[in-house]
Design a protein around this motif. Structure first.
Motif, short mmCIF file in Angstrom:
data_model
loop_
_atom_site.label_atom_id
_atom_site.label_comp_id
_atom_site.label_asym_id
_atom_site.label_seq_id
_atom_site.Cartn_x
_atom_site.Cartn_y
_atom_site.Cartn_z
N LEU A 84 0.85 -1.19 0.00
CA LEU A 84 0.00 0.00 0.00
C LEU A 84 0.88 1.24 0.00
O LEU A 84 1.89 1.29 0.71
CB LEU A 84 -0.89 0.03 1.25
CG LEU A 84 -2.13 -0.87 1.25
CD1 LEU A 84 -2.75 -0.86 2.65
CD2 LEU A 84 -3.15 -0.41 0.23
N MET A 85 0.45 2.22 -0.78
CA MET A 85 1.13 3.51 -0.74
C MET A 85 0.39 4.40 0.25
O MET A 85 -0.74 4.81 0.02
CB MET A 85 1.15 4.15 -2.13
CG MET A 85 2.11 3.51 -3.10
SD MET A 85 3.84 3.56 -2.57
CE MET A 85 4.11 5.32 -2.45
N LEU A 86 1.02 4.67 1.37
CA LEU A 86 0.44 5.54 2.39
C LEU A 86 1.32 6.77 2.49
O LEU A 86 2.38 6.76 3.11
CB LEU A 86 0.36 4.81 3.74
CG LEU A 86 -0.49 3.54 3.76
CD1 LEU A 86 -0.44 2.87 5.11
CD2 LEU A 86 -1.93 3.85 3.37
N GLY A 87 0.85 7.82 1.82
CA GLY A 87 1.69 8.99 1.69
C GLY A 87 2.84 8.68 0.76
O GLY A 87 2.63 8.19 -0.35
N ALA A 88 4.04 8.94 1.20
CA ALA A 88 5.21 8.67 0.37
C ALA A 88 5.83 7.31 0.69
O ALA A 88 6.82 6.93 0.09
CB ALA A 88 6.25 9.78 0.56
N ALA A 89 5.23 6.59 1.62
CA ALA A 89 5.84 5.34 2.07
C ALA A 89 5.05 4.13 1.59
O ALA A 89 3.82 4.18 1.47
CB ALA A 89 5.93 5.32 3.60
N GLU A 90 5.77 3.05 1.29
CA GLU A 90 5.15 1.78 0.97
C GLU A 90 4.99 0.98 2.26
O GLU A 90 5.93 0.84 3.03
CB GLU A 90 6.03 0.97 -0.01
CG GLU A 90 5.81 1.31 -1.46
CD GLU A 90 6.51 0.31 -2.37
OE1 GLU A 90 7.37 -0.44 -1.87
OE2 GLU A 90 6.19 0.27 -3.56
N MET A 91 3.79 0.46 2.47
CA MET A 91 3.53 -0.30 3.68
C MET A 91 2.85 -1.61 3.31
O MET A 91 2.20 -1.73 2.26
CB MET A 91 2.64 0.49 4.65
CG MET A 91 3.20 1.83 5.07
SD MET A 91 4.75 1.68 6.00
CE MET A 91 4.16 0.97 7.53
N ALA A 92 2.98 -2.61 4.18
CA ALA A 92 2.34 -3.92 4.00
C ALA A 92 1.48 -4.22 5.21
O ALA A 92 1.86 -3.93 6.35
CB ALA A 92 3.39 -5.01 3.82
N ILE A 93 0.29 -4.78 4.96
CA ILE A 93 -0.60 -5.20 6.04
C ILE A 93 -0.18 -6.59 6.50
O ILE A 93 -0.01 -7.50 5.69
CB ILE A 93 -2.06 -5.24 5.54
CG1 ILE A 93 -2.53 -3.85 5.14
CG2 ILE A 93 -2.98 -5.85 6.58
CD1 ILE A 93 -2.87 -2.96 6.30
N LYS A 94 -0.02 -6.76 7.81
CA LYS A 94 0.35 -8.07 8.35
C LYS A 94 -0.44 -8.35 9.61
O LYS A 94 -0.86 -7.43 10.32
CB LYS A 94 1.85 -8.10 8.67
CG LYS A 94 2.73 -7.97 7.43
CD LYS A 94 4.20 -8.16 7.77
CE LYS A 94 5.06 -8.10 6.52
NZ LYS A 94 6.49 -8.31 6.82
N PHE A 95 -0.66 -9.64 9.87
CA PHE A 95 -1.30 -10.04 11.12
C PHE A 95 -0.37 -9.71 12.29
O PHE A 95 0.85 -9.90 12.21
CB PHE A 95 -1.58 -11.54 11.13
CG PHE A 95 -2.73 -11.96 10.26
CD1 PHE A 95 -4.03 -11.87 10.71
CD2 PHE A 95 -2.50 -12.44 8.97
CE1 PHE A 95 -5.09 -12.27 9.92
CE2 PHE A 95 -3.55 -12.84 8.17
CZ PHE A 95 -4.85 -12.75 8.65
N ALA A 96 -0.96 -9.23 13.38
CA ALA A 96 -0.19 -9.07 14.61
C ALA A 96 0.21 -10.46 15.10
O ALA A 96 -0.40 -11.47 14.74
CB ALA A 96 -1.02 -8.34 15.65
N PRO A 97 1.27 -10.56 15.91
CA PRO A 97 1.71 -11.88 16.39
C PRO A 97 0.58 -12.66 17.06
O PRO A 97 -0.17 -12.12 17.87
CB PRO A 97 2.83 -11.53 17.39
CG PRO A 97 3.35 -10.21 16.94
CD PRO A 97 2.16 -9.47 16.39
N HIS A 98 0.48 -13.93 16.71
CA HIS A 98 -0.51 -14.85 17.28
C HIS A 98 -1.94 -14.36 17.07
O HIS A 98 -2.80 -14.54 17.92
CB HIS A 98 -0.24 -15.07 18.76
CG HIS A 98 1.17 -15.42 19.08
ND1 HIS A 98 1.86 -16.41 18.40
CD2 HIS A 98 2.04 -14.90 19.99
CE1 HIS A 98 3.09 -16.50 18.89
NE2 HIS A 98 3.23 -15.60 19.84
N ASN A 99 -2.18 -13.73 15.92
CA ASN A 99 -3.51 -13.22 15.63
C ASN A 99 -4.12 -13.83 14.37
O ASN A 99 -5.17 -13.39 13.93
CB ASN A 99 -3.47 -11.70 15.47
CG ASN A 99 -3.97 -10.97 16.69
OD1 ASN A 99 -5.09 -10.48 16.74
ND2 ASN A 99 -3.14 -10.93 17.73
#
Length: 525
Positions: A84-99
């Motif tokens: 995902l492009m959030l502003g100028a940064a590329e980000m990835a959606i991930k599950f929180a630990p043990h979720n």
């Protein structure tokens, strides 16, 4: 035995004209092992107790619904295909630990693909928990309780159940490479029980062949024992199980500052005006209802949830970025391993045709596409491999859809047990005849008993031949049943109480490779 006739009159004696019948055992009864929201029925715990259900509503009544996961935003890594492009940064959606818990969604995928009666073994609950770590020992029933006593649950609890014919542990893949230790135990269990098979997924089965090849890892790790009692499918599936509207900002890690992430001014304003903490909420709540008592917690919870729902709807209306984040979260939840869907396919094929029909060339429901597109050349290594450990492909065909395109067990080098339908058909015959023969235990081991046993088995196999379960133009070509002194038994066998029955079957095998041969011929006058 004739009645003692002491009084003049008419006496009636009834004699059985027909032998006992062999009844086909159920073949489409999977057993699922995993974690559930609850495990309760009429006030009694169902933990580690195989529970028979017939519908999704039964499941939800006994075991609840799905887990509400929390997601984090992180910098993408090499294996992250979706960013995902959030502003100028590329980000990835991930599950929180043990979720990441997928048992409930896997059961829904099972029923979406024709599932019916099944067994559920809940090895732990997540009701009221923010996270839950999956334990290998709990799945296998090899751990100990708080008092140090062995846990008679998980896979071990199925040793007492004769009806299940498949074993599926969807969440095993979340253990990482340890899932293969679980699979090896499942294969040993199925070999011991001799009436069921295991359906397996590949760890990281959503990845392509590459540096960390999930296919090679599976073949190396699955072992070499009892392979005819298992079958594997690749890749994972992008599904539609989790519908739109099931997720909101409440599924995001509380540490995520949405106001700084979302670029839309109207969305920023909504977030800026939204109370930041529970104390602020209570102040707003008291202003709206000044006469409310401090004990009215239910009223406050309703107020809090309604305000969060209002914010969620406002963000959906004002922020395409927010919508994209929710869709990425939904995509993560909808990426599911395929074994539960295949258990549904097995059930559907068994109920419509029979266990002797290969569960292949069948379309999958609630599936958008496979996580990896497999070409004709790529499947060659999956289907036929020097190790014999065949992996069945799930492929997309233009104009047709997503199909199961493989029908082999893990014992691909065996001419006896290469095909799933052969393995499962033989198990059905073995168990059906075995149960019918229990009536003859301790019967006289002589010709009358042998004749009855042979007639019973021949009648059963003849009916199955007529249904298409056995190959051959006549019953004599389809099967052969032998029993008797000098045929299958010696005099010593009779003296030692052994009644030996020999059954030979011509099992129907699938037309896996259809070859058309064309050649030109001279024009005829």
């Amino acid at each position: 035995m004739a009645q003692t006739q002491k009084i003049p009159g008419i006496y009636i004696e009834e004699k059985n004209a027909f032998p006992n019948a062999v009844v086909e055992v159920a073949t489409a009864v999977p057993a699922f092992i995993g974690y559930t929201e609850k495990a309760l029925h009429n006030g009694k715990s169902l933990l580690n107790r195989p529970t028979r259900i017939t519908s999704l509503s039964d499941y939800m009544a006994f075991f609840g619904a799905g887990f509400h996961p929390t997601f984090k935003l992180e910098s993408p890594q090499g294996g992250d295909n979706r960013k995902l492009m959030l502003g100028a940064a590329e980000m990835a959606i991930k599950f929180a630990p043990h979720n990441q818990l997928i048992f409930f969604d896997s059961i829904r995928l099972f029923y979406a693909n024709g599932g019916g009666t099944c067994y559920i073994v809940s090895v732990g609950t997540y009701e009221g928990k923010d996270s839950l770590e999956i334990q290998k020992d709990q799945l296998l029933g090899q751990g100990k309780d708080e008092k140090g006593n062995p846990i008679d649950g998980g896979l071990r609890s199925l040793e007492k159940e004769q009806e299940p014919t498949m074993v599926v542990i969807p969440e095993a893949v979340l253990l990482g490479e340890d899932c293969y230790e679980v699979y090896r135990e499942v294969l040993a269990h199925c070999s011991q029980m001799q009436n069921r098979i295991g359906i397996f997924d590949l760890f990281d089965g959503f990845k392509n062949k590459g540096g960390d090849d999930p296919i090679d890892l599976f073949r190396v790790s699955i072992g070499t024992d009892f392979l005819s009692y298992g079958t594997a499918y690749y890749p994972w599936l992008h599904t539609t199980i989790v519908q739109q509207g099931k997720l909101s900002f409440k599924n995001l890690d509380p540490e995520i500052d949405l106001e700084s992430i979302l670029p839309e001014p109207k969305a920023k304003k909504l977030l800026r005006e939204f109370p930041k903490d529970e104390a602020h909420f209570r102040t707003v709540f008291q202003k709206k209802q000044p006469h409310i008592s401090q004990s009215a917690e239910v009223d406050f919870d309703d107020f809090l949830n309604s305000k969060k729902d209002e914010l969620h709807k406002g963000l959906l209306a004002t922020s395409p970025t927010y919508t994209s984040i929710l869709e990425e979260m939904r995509g993560k939840m909808n990426l599911l391993p395929a074994a539960a869907a295949l258990a549904g396919i097995y059930t559907m094929v068994d109920n419509t045709v029979g266990v002797w029909k290969s569960p292949a060339n069948v379309s999958l429901n609630a599936v958008i596409r496979p996580a990896v597109e497999i070409s004709q050349e790529a499947q060659e290594d999956l289907n036929v491999h020097i190790s014999g450990k065949s992996i069945n492909a799930i492929r997309t065909f233009a104009g047709i859809g997503t199909l199961v395109w493989g029908a082999r067990t893990l014992d691909g080098n065996s001419l006896d047990w290469r095909y799933i339908n052969v393995r499962r058909t033989v198990l059905m015959f073995e168990q059906s005849i075995k149960l019918a023969l229990e009536a003859y235990v301790f019967e006289p081991n002589e010709s009358n008993t042998w004749t009855s046993v042979k007639s019973m088995i021949v009648n059963f196999l003849t009916n199955k031949w007529k249904q298409g379960a056995l190959a051959g133009a006549s019953p004599e070509e389809a099967f052969d049943v032998q029993i008797g002194l000098g045929v299958t038994m010696t005099g010593l066998d009779v003296l030692e109480g052994r009644m030996l029955v020999s059954v030979k079957l011509a099992i129907v095998k699938p037309a896996e490779f259809i070859v058309l041969t064309f050649e030109q011929q001279m024009q005829k006058p």
